[in-house]
Design a protein around this motif. Structure first.
Motif, PDB file in Angstrom:
ATOM      1  N   ALA A 298       0.814  -1.218   0.000  1.00 31.08           N
ATOM      2  CA  ALA A 298       0.000   0.000   0.000  1.00 31.08           C
ATOM      3  C   ALA A 298       0.848   1.269   0.000  1.00 31.08           C
ATOM      4  O   ALA A 298       0.302   2.367  -0.150  1.00 31.08           O
ATOM      5  N   LEU A 299       2.159   1.132   0.141  1.00 34.20           N
ATOM      6  CA  LEU A 299       3.002   2.324   0.272  1.00 34.20           C
ATOM      7  C   LEU A 299       3.034   3.167  -1.000  1.00 34.20           C
ATOM      8  O   LEU A 299       3.314   4.361  -0.956  1.00 34.20           O
ATOM      9  N   GLU A 300       2.734   2.536  -2.141  1.00 35.28           N
ATOM     10  CA  GLU A 300       2.676   3.292  -3.397  1.00 35.28           C
ATOM     11  C   GLU A 300       1.564   4.336  -3.347  1.00 35.28           C
ATOM     12  O   GLU A 300       1.686   5.424  -3.922  1.00 35.28           O
ATOM     13  N   PHE A 301       0.476   3.998  -2.653  1.00 38.15           N
ATOM     14  CA  PHE A 301      -0.681   4.889  -2.584  1.00 38.15           C
ATOM     15  C   PHE A 301      -0.730   5.679  -1.271  1.00 38.15           C
ATOM     16  O   PHE A 301      -1.348   6.735  -1.210  1.00 38.15           O
ATOM     17  N   LYS A 302      -0.104   5.143  -0.239  1.00 38.30           N
ATOM     18  CA  LYS A 302      -0.121   5.801   1.071  1.00 38.30           C
ATOM     19  C   LYS A 302       1.316   5.914   1.569  1.00 38.30           C
ATOM     20  O   LYS A 302       1.773   5.136   2.407  1.00 38.30           O
ATOM     21  N   PRO A 303       2.080   6.880   1.064  1.00 38.21           N
ATOM     22  CA  PRO A 303       3.504   6.978   1.391  1.00 38.21           C
ATOM     23  C   PRO A 303       3.746   7.323   2.855  1.00 38.21           C
ATOM     24  O   PRO A 303       2.889   7.866   3.542  1.00 38.21           O
ATOM     25  N   LEU A 304       4.953   7.008   3.298  1.00 41.99           N
ATOM     26  CA  LEU A 304       5.316   7.207   4.697  1.00 41.99           C
ATOM     27  C   LEU A 304       5.571   8.661   5.050  1.00 41.99           C
ATOM     28  O   LEU A 304       5.687   9.003   6.233  1.00 41.99           O
ATOM     29  N   GLU A 305       5.663   9.537   4.039  1.00 41.09           N
ATOM     30  CA  GLU A 305       5.934  10.954   4.329  1.00 41.09           C
ATOM     31  C   GLU A 305       4.856  11.575   5.214  1.00 41.09           C
ATOM     32  O   GLU A 305       5.125  12.538   5.939  1.00 41.09           O
ATOM     33  N   GLY A 306       3.645  11.031   5.157  1.00 48.18           N
ATOM     34  CA  GLY A 306       2.559  11.619   5.931  1.00 48.18           C
ATOM     35  C   GLY A 306       2.397  11.037   7.320  1.00 48.18           C
ATOM     36  O   GLY A 306       1.408  11.346   8.006  1.00 48.18           O
ATOM     37  N   THR A 307       3.325  10.183   7.770  1.00 47.62           N
ATOM     38  CA  THR A 307       3.197   9.543   9.075  1.00 47.62           C
ATOM     39  C   THR A 307       3.928  10.335  10.152  1.00 47.62           C
ATOM     40  O   THR A 307       4.683  11.268   9.869  1.00 47.62           O
ATOM     41  N   ALA A 308       3.699   9.957  11.413  1.00 50.34           N
ATOM     42  CA  ALA A 308       4.258  10.676  12.564  1.00 50.34           C
ATOM     43  C   ALA A 308       5.784  10.716  12.507  1.00 50.34           C
ATOM     44  O   ALA A 308       6.440   9.736  12.153  1.00 50.34           O
ATOM     45  N   LYS A 309       6.337  11.874  12.877  1.00 49.36           N
ATOM     46  CA  LYS A 309       7.785  12.088  12.884  1.00 49.36           C
ATOM     47  C   LYS A 309       8.349  11.853  14.289  1.00 49.36           C
ATOM     48  O   LYS A 309       7.617  11.632  15.245  1.00 49.36           O
ATOM     49  N   GLU A 310       9.662  11.946  14.396  1.00 48.54           N
ATOM     50  CA  GLU A 310      10.334  11.717  15.672  1.00 48.54           C
ATOM     51  C   GLU A 310       9.827  12.649  16.768  1.00 48.54           C
ATOM     52  O   GLU A 310       9.576  12.221  17.899  1.00 48.54           O
ATOM     53  N   ASP A 311       9.663  13.927  16.457  1.00 47.22           N
ATOM     54  CA  ASP A 311       9.167  14.877  17.465  1.00 47.22           C
ATOM     55  C   ASP A 311       7.744  14.541  17.901  1.00 47.22           C
ATOM     56  O   ASP A 311       7.387  14.762  19.072  1.00 47.22           O
ATOM     57  N   ASP A 312       6.933  14.011  16.977  1.00 48.24           N
ATOM     58  CA  ASP A 312       5.564  13.609  17.326  1.00 48.24           C
ATOM     59  C   ASP A 312       5.585  12.454  18.324  1.00 48.24           C
ATOM     60  O   ASP A 312       4.817  12.439  19.290  1.00 48.24           O
ATOM     61  N   TRP A 313       6.463  11.482  18.100  1.00 46.68           N
ATOM     62  CA  TRP A 313       6.590  10.351  19.015  1.00 46.68           C
ATOM     63  C   TRP A 313       7.081  10.810  20.389  1.00 46.68           C
ATOM     64  O   TRP A 313       6.599  10.334  21.421  1.00 46.68           O
ATOM     65  N   LYS A 314       8.028  11.729  20.388  1.00 46.98           N
ATOM     66  CA  LYS A 314       8.534  12.237  21.667  1.00 46.98           C
ATOM     67  C   LYS A 314       7.419  12.891  22.477  1.00 46.98           C
ATOM     68  O   LYS A 314       7.304  12.671  23.689  1.00 46.98           O
ATOM     69  N   ALA A 315       6.587  13.693  21.808  1.00 45.84           N
ATOM     70  CA  ALA A 315       5.485  14.371  22.496  1.00 45.84           C
ATOM     71  C   ALA A 315       4.483  13.363  23.039  1.00 45.84           C
ATOM     72  O   ALA A 315       3.959  13.526  24.158  1.00 45.84           O
ATOM     73  N   LEU A 316       4.214  12.307  22.269  1.00 49.65           N
ATOM     74  CA  LEU A 316       3.256  11.288  22.704  1.00 49.65           C
ATOM     75  C   LEU A 316       3.778  10.525  23.914  1.00 49.65           C
ATOM     76  O   LEU A 316       3.036  10.275  24.876  1.00 49.65           O
ATOM     77  N   VAL A 317       5.049  10.170  23.895  1.00 52.16           N
ATOM     78  CA  VAL A 317       5.631   9.402  24.998  1.00 52.16           C
ATOM     79  C   VAL A 317       5.705  10.239  26.275  1.00 52.16           C
ATOM     80  O   VAL A 317       5.594   9.711  27.387  1.00 52.16           O
ATOM     81  N   ARG A 318       5.876  11.549  26.138  1.00 49.67           N
ATOM     82  CA  ARG A 318       5.912  12.413  27.321  1.00 49.67           C
ATOM     83  C   ARG A 318       4.594  12.351  28.089  1.00 49.67           C
ATOM     84  O   ARG A 318       4.575  12.389  29.321  1.00 49.67           O
ATOM     85  N   VAL A 319       3.500  12.271  27.361  1.00 48.08           N
ATOM     86  CA  VAL A 319       2.185  12.229  28.001  1.00 48.08           C
ATOM     87  C   VAL A 319       1.801  10.788  28.378  1.00 48.08           C
ATOM     88  O   VAL A 319       1.206  10.547  29.436  1.00 48.08           O
ATOM     89  N   SER A 320       2.134   9.843  27.515  1.00 49.75           N
ATOM     90  CA  SER A 320       1.794   8.428  27.741  1.00 49.75           C
ATOM     91  C   SER A 320       3.078   7.648  28.014  1.00 49.75           C
ATOM     92  O   SER A 320       3.614   6.954  27.138  1.00 49.75           O
ATOM     93  N   ALA A 321       3.558   7.780  29.240  1.00 47.30           N
ATOM     94  CA  ALA A 321       4.855   7.193  29.589  1.00 47.30           C
ATOM     95  C   ALA A 321       4.857   5.678  29.513  1.00 47.30           C
ATOM     96  O   ALA A 321       5.910   5.059  29.288  1.00 47.30           O
TER      97      ALA A 321
END
Length: 503
Positions: A298-321
């Motif tokens: 499915a990556l041809e139609f749904k590329p990874l460029e639109g997925t969560a980045k490193e900073d997004d993961w960091k923010a999520l882990v800060r709240v959901s330890a």
């Protein structure tokens, strides 16, 4: 059941009969109900059937608290009977639909079948036969899904709904979305009715806690979740929406309503920075489990460029330890995997499954370094020709390094790659009894040609003895590769269930 033998059983009050039933297994309940008509009436008392597990198709048996198993349209009358009896009040409903008879379905008992489409006699079907089977299977599928949702649409007691649809034949033929279902007689009409019934169920629900829909073609649309009632939006703790559709099945606004969500399962490509940011809001309950399916096709139609980045993961882990992540990657190239596996992603379970693509030593090196404190489950499976050796250009075997660094590793499953016998012994000694599951297919194990010079006896016997000593329990290589090569999407559906309920 001596009570069932005399006239006294017929004179018992209904409350006592129901109380007796509550101590019996499902099979014994059915036997006891043969005493008389009053006992049969008590068999269907709602308090006895709060949970219903159904498996339709594939020929498997099992299930509890009301179960059905079989294949294809022959099972539809049984499904109709059970749904008519229990659908309006059951609190937990788990349904697996695998209506393609003769196909290697998730519920198949045939260990000799491979992943290729076969007819019952073991011969590959011609296009016309497969087309007819597809139409028959999908017609049965639509009728069964209609039956289920017609029965439960007004159920306000429903707390858990878990659905899995076997789409294996569609995957083989490249028919990965519901657009082809219009080929079935009244297909479009039935699809629209199914979607409306599903939205009606969501609208009528009042205490839904678990909603899981995996590969139920023609069921979930991008508009479905908008119909979820406000009371259920408050009580929902688990949401799983997985399909082969190209568009996302959940919008940011709908996710924002689910403020008490504890676990979530989505297509990896749909996990955008916006969704990740919403989950990182301090106004929400912390997220504990996140399951993501990454499908390379499915990556041809749904590329990874639109997925969560490193900073997004960091923010999520800060709240959901306490957040832990489970990823299954199907036919994903190693270069794509290296982009996906962010350092801040709290990966606990990783399943790499492929036929044509190869994992690399660089991928395993990254995994063992970044997730050395979180990784507990690692499955490395390949159902393709040859057995690549990941250690061929290295001094240290990457699988041994992974076992050494990942101190929490409890499950290791390997098939389709070369595993040298001395490295397997090293893995068992490094992790010892903490490695609860070590499954390696016999055909993946290779022995050093010079081993016979310094090891006496049968090499296989020596390997079994050494690995058993390392693990502190009896161990044997897996003799049947079909045990580890289960149908991937069905495996993911079952594993995310266990992962999400194991909080």
């Amino acid at each position: 059941m001596a009570l069932c033998g005399g006239v006294g059983a017929m004179a018992l009050p209904s409350e006592l009969i129901v109380h007796i039933f509550s101590f019996l297994s499902d099979r014994d309940k059915l036997r006891a109900s043969a005493v008389c008509s009053r006992w049969r009436e008590c068999l269907f008392y709602p308090a006895l059937w709060t949970e219903l597990k159904l498996r339709i198709g594939g020929g498997d048996t099992g299930g509890c608290n009301g179960s059905s198993s079989g294949s294809g349209s022959d099972e539809t009358p049984k499904l109709e009977f059970l749904m008519r009896k229990f659908g309006s009040f059951v609190r937990e409903l788990q349904l697996e639909l695998a209506p393609v008879e003769g196909n290697l379905s998730p519920l198949s008992n045939d260990p000799s079948a491979g992943r290729m489409e076969q007819l019952p006699g073991g011969q590959e079907g011609d296009p016309q036969q497969l087309s007819e089977r597809w139409r028959d299977a999908m017609a049965t599928y639509l009728d069964q899904v209609l039956c289920v949702f017609t029965a439960i649409r007004n159920n306000r007691n429903l707390q858990k709904l878990s659905l899995y649809g076997d789409t294996f034949i569609l995957q083989q033929e490249g028919l990965l979305d519901s657009s082809n279902l219009h080929q079935i007689h009244q297909g479009d009409k039935k699809i629209n009715e199914i979607q409306q019934l599903f939205m009606e169920l969501l609208s009528n629900s009042r205490q839904l806690r678990w909603l899981s829909c995996s590969f139920m073609l023609g069921l979930v649309t991008p508009c479905s979740l908008a119909c979820l009632s406000n009371p259920s939006a408050e009580t929902l703790q688990h949401l799983s929406l997985l399909d082969h559709q190209l568009g996302p099945l959940i919008s940011p606004s709908e996710l924002d309503r689910l403020s008490n969500l504890h676990s979530l399962a989505l297509d990896f490509s749909d996990f955008t920075p916006e969704l990740c940011g919403l989950l990182a809001s301090p106004r929400r309950a912390p997220l504990h489990r996140l399951s993501l399916l990454l499908n390379g096709a499915a990556l041809e139609f749904k590329p990874l460029e639109g997925t969560a980045k490193e900073d997004d993961w960091k923010a999520l882990v800060r709240v959901s330890a306490n957040l832990r992540v489970y990823i299954m990657a199907l036919e994903v190239d190693s270069s794509e995997l290296l982009r996906v596996l962010k350092p801040s992603l709290p990966l606990e379970r990783l399943h790499l499954d492929s036929y044509s693509t190869l994992a690399t030593d660089a991928t395993l090196e990254l995994i063992s370094q970044q997730y050395n404190k979180t990784l507990t489950h690692f499955l490395l499976l390949r159902d393709g020709p040859g057995f690549p050796d990941l250690s061929v250009n290295r001094n240290e075997d990457p699988l041994v390094l992974l076992a050494w660094r990942c101190t929490q590793l409890a499950v290791l499953v390997i098939h389709g790659y070369t595993v040298w016998s001395h490295n397997l012994v090293a893995i068992s000694r490094l992790r010892g009894s903490s490695l609860r599951i070590l499954t390696v297919s016999e055909e993946s194990i290779y022995f050093d040609p010079d081993q016979s010079r310094y090891v006496e006896g049968d090499p296989v016997h020596c390997l079994v003895k050494d690995v058993s000593l390392g693990l502190g329990r009896v161990w044997h290589p897996c003799l049947d590769s079909s045990v580890v090569l289960s149908e991937p999407t069905q495996h993911f559906h079952c594993e995310l269930h266990a992962f999400s309920t194991g909080m």
